[in-house]
Scaffold this motif. Structure first.
Motif, mmCIF file in Angstrom:
data_model
loop_
_atom_site.group_PDB
_atom_site.id
_atom_site.type_symbol
_atom_site.label_atom_id
_atom_site.label_comp_id
_atom_site.label_asym_id
_atom_site.label_seq_id
_atom_site.Cartn_x
_atom_site.Cartn_y
_atom_site.Cartn_z
ATOM 1 N N LEU A 166 0.685 -1.222 -0.052
ATOM 2 C CA LEU A 166 -0.118 -0.033 -0.057
ATOM 3 C C LEU A 166 0.888 1.316 -0.080
ATOM 4 O O LEU A 166 0.403 2.307 -0.608
ATOM 5 C CB LEU A 166 -0.784 -0.041 1.235
ATOM 6 C CG LEU A 166 -1.923 1.236 1.555
ATOM 7 C CD1 LEU A 166 -3.066 0.771 0.307
ATOM 8 C CD2 LEU A 166 -2.818 0.702 2.601
ATOM 9 N N GLY A 167 1.976 1.155 0.599
ATOM 10 C CA GLY A 167 2.816 2.453 0.635
ATOM 11 C C GLY A 167 2.200 3.401 1.770
ATOM 12 O O GLY A 167 1.925 3.058 2.715
ATOM 13 N N ALA A 168 2.373 4.665 1.585
ATOM 14 C CA ALA A 168 2.228 5.722 2.246
ATOM 15 C C ALA A 168 1.268 6.532 1.617
ATOM 16 O O ALA A 168 1.461 7.650 1.067
ATOM 17 C CB ALA A 168 3.228 6.653 2.938
ATOM 18 N N PRO A 169 -0.058 6.208 1.334
ATOM 19 C CA PRO A 169 -1.124 7.023 0.363
ATOM 20 C C PRO A 169 -1.416 8.461 0.685
ATOM 21 O O PRO A 169 -1.885 8.889 -0.144
ATOM 22 C CB PRO A 169 -2.338 6.178 0.382
ATOM 23 C CG PRO A 169 -1.844 4.889 1.310
ATOM 24 C CD PRO A 169 -0.721 4.963 2.085
ATOM 25 N N GLY A 170 -0.976 8.759 2.080
ATOM 26 C CA GLY A 170 -1.236 10.187 2.358
ATOM 27 C C GLY A 170 -2.677 10.287 2.949
ATOM 28 O O GLY A 170 -3.191 11.419 3.107
ATOM 29 N N GLY A 171 -3.344 9.356 3.476
ATOM 30 C CA GLY A 171 -4.437 9.472 4.123
ATOM 31 C C GLY A 171 -5.385 8.204 4.018
ATOM 32 O O GLY A 171 -5.464 7.799 3.000
ATOM 33 N N ALA A 172 -5.964 7.653 5.152
ATOM 34 C CA ALA A 172 -6.863 6.590 5.248
ATOM 35 C C ALA A 172 -8.008 6.834 4.342
ATOM 36 O O ALA A 172 -8.769 6.155 3.942
ATOM 37 C CB ALA A 172 -6.970 6.219 6.582
ATOM 38 N N ALA A 173 -8.646 8.050 4.641
ATOM 39 C CA ALA A 173 -9.766 8.543 4.283
ATOM 40 C C ALA A 173 -10.019 8.177 2.711
ATOM 41 O O ALA A 173 -11.222 7.756 2.130
ATOM 42 C CB ALA A 173 -10.390 10.008 4.601
ATOM 43 N N ARG A 174 -8.901 8.725 2.081
ATOM 44 C CA ARG A 174 -9.025 8.360 0.482
ATOM 45 C C ARG A 174 -9.056 7.082 -0.025
ATOM 46 O O ARG A 174 -9.388 6.785 -0.930
ATOM 47 C CB ARG A 174 -8.293 9.172 -0.099
ATOM 48 C CG ARG A 174 -6.813 9.094 -0.044
ATOM 49 C CD ARG A 174 -5.851 9.805 -0.588
ATOM 50 N NE ARG A 174 -5.654 10.995 -0.213
ATOM 51 C CZ ARG A 174 -4.423 11.839 -0.258
ATOM 52 N NH1 ARG A 174 -3.469 11.436 -1.004
ATOM 53 N NH2 ARG A 174 -4.552 13.145 0.363
ATOM 54 N N VAL A 175 -8.601 6.061 0.888
ATOM 55 C CA VAL A 175 -8.201 4.935 0.637
ATOM 56 C C VAL A 175 -9.530 3.930 0.959
ATOM 57 O O VAL A 175 -9.706 2.960 0.262
ATOM 58 C CB VAL A 175 -6.919 4.246 1.407
ATOM 59 C CG1 VAL A 175 -6.795 2.667 1.271
ATOM 60 C CG2 VAL A 175 -5.553 5.020 1.034
ATOM 61 N N GLY A 176 -10.034 4.148 2.200
ATOM 62 C CA GLY A 176 -11.214 3.422 2.698
ATOM 63 C C GLY A 176 -10.726 2.249 3.336
ATOM 64 O O GLY A 176 -9.490 1.903 3.326
ATOM 65 N N VAL A 177 -11.412 1.259 3.293
ATOM 66 C CA VAL A 177 -11.098 -0.252 3.818
ATOM 67 C C VAL A 177 -10.430 -1.005 3.020
ATOM 68 O O VAL A 177 -10.579 -0.914 1.950
ATOM 69 C CB VAL A 177 -12.615 -0.979 4.323
ATOM 70 C CG1 VAL A 177 -12.095 -2.310 4.690
ATOM 71 C CG2 VAL A 177 -13.468 -0.292 5.186
ATOM 72 N N VAL A 178 -9.196 -1.258 3.470
ATOM 73 C CA VAL A 178 -8.296 -1.839 2.491
ATOM 74 C C VAL A 178 -8.932 -3.239 2.075
ATOM 75 O O VAL A 178 -8.451 -3.721 0.944
ATOM 76 C CB VAL A 178 -6.844 -2.148 3.239
ATOM 77 C CG1 VAL A 178 -5.772 -2.742 2.291
ATOM 78 C CG2 VAL A 178 -6.432 -0.703 3.601
ATOM 79 N N GLY A 179 -9.360 -4.061 2.762
ATOM 80 C CA GLY A 179 -10.064 -5.273 2.455
ATOM 81 C C GLY A 179 -9.312 -6.559 2.536
ATOM 82 O O GLY A 179 -9.850 -7.577 2.367
ATOM 83 N N HIS A 180 -8.183 -6.208 3.228
ATOM 84 C CA HIS A 180 -7.177 -7.530 3.662
ATOM 85 C C HIS A 180 -6.602 -7.169 4.770
ATOM 86 O O HIS A 180 -6.601 -5.906 5.359
ATOM 87 C CB HIS A 180 -6.302 -7.939 2.452
ATOM 88 C CG HIS A 180 -5.202 -6.935 2.082
ATOM 89 N ND1 HIS A 180 -5.675 -6.093 1.392
ATOM 90 C CD2 HIS A 180 -3.874 -6.738 2.751
ATOM 91 C CE1 HIS A 180 -4.218 -5.211 1.324
ATOM 92 N NE2 HIS A 180 -3.246 -5.768 2.127
#
Length: 105
Positions: free
Chosen positions: A79-93
């Motif tokens: 996943l790396g460092a996407p810069g915020g969990a809100a924009r990613v949502g539930v990762v699903g794993h």
């Protein structure tokens, strides 16, 4: 240094910590939450709101759960460092060790 989410979070995912995090660095897997170590600013806002006391400063993780420091880091290998969990949502794993853990009661 960073904060780490440990075993008591498995199958709980209360999300109180997400609401308190000022930098949005707590990501949601399928069975637990993970702190992105490169995004965490070590503010500690998440620790006191965790209802199961699963969040620890990296140097204070109990020995029995010390491997969760590695688990939190390795969860972000792809996943790396996407810069915020809100924009990613539930990762699903989850990290393979969390995925293989027996269900929490």
């Amino acid at each position: 240094m960073t904060y780490v989410i440990a075993e008591p979070c498995i199958d709980v995912t209360d999300r109180s910590c997400i609401e308190e995090c000022p930098v949005d660095c707590i990501y949601e897997g399928s069975r637990m939450l993970y702190i992105q170590p490169d995004e965490c600013v070590d503010c500690g806002a998440c620790e006191p709101v965790c209802p199961v006391e699963a969040i620890f400063y990296e140097d204070d993780v109990p020995d029995a759960w010390s491997h969760f420091t590695r688990i939190n880091v390795e969860f972000f290998d792809e996943l790396g460092a996407p810069g915020g969990a809100a924009r990613v949502g539930v990762v699903g794993h989850d990290h393979p060790e969390v995925a293989a853990a027996p269900p929490s009661a």
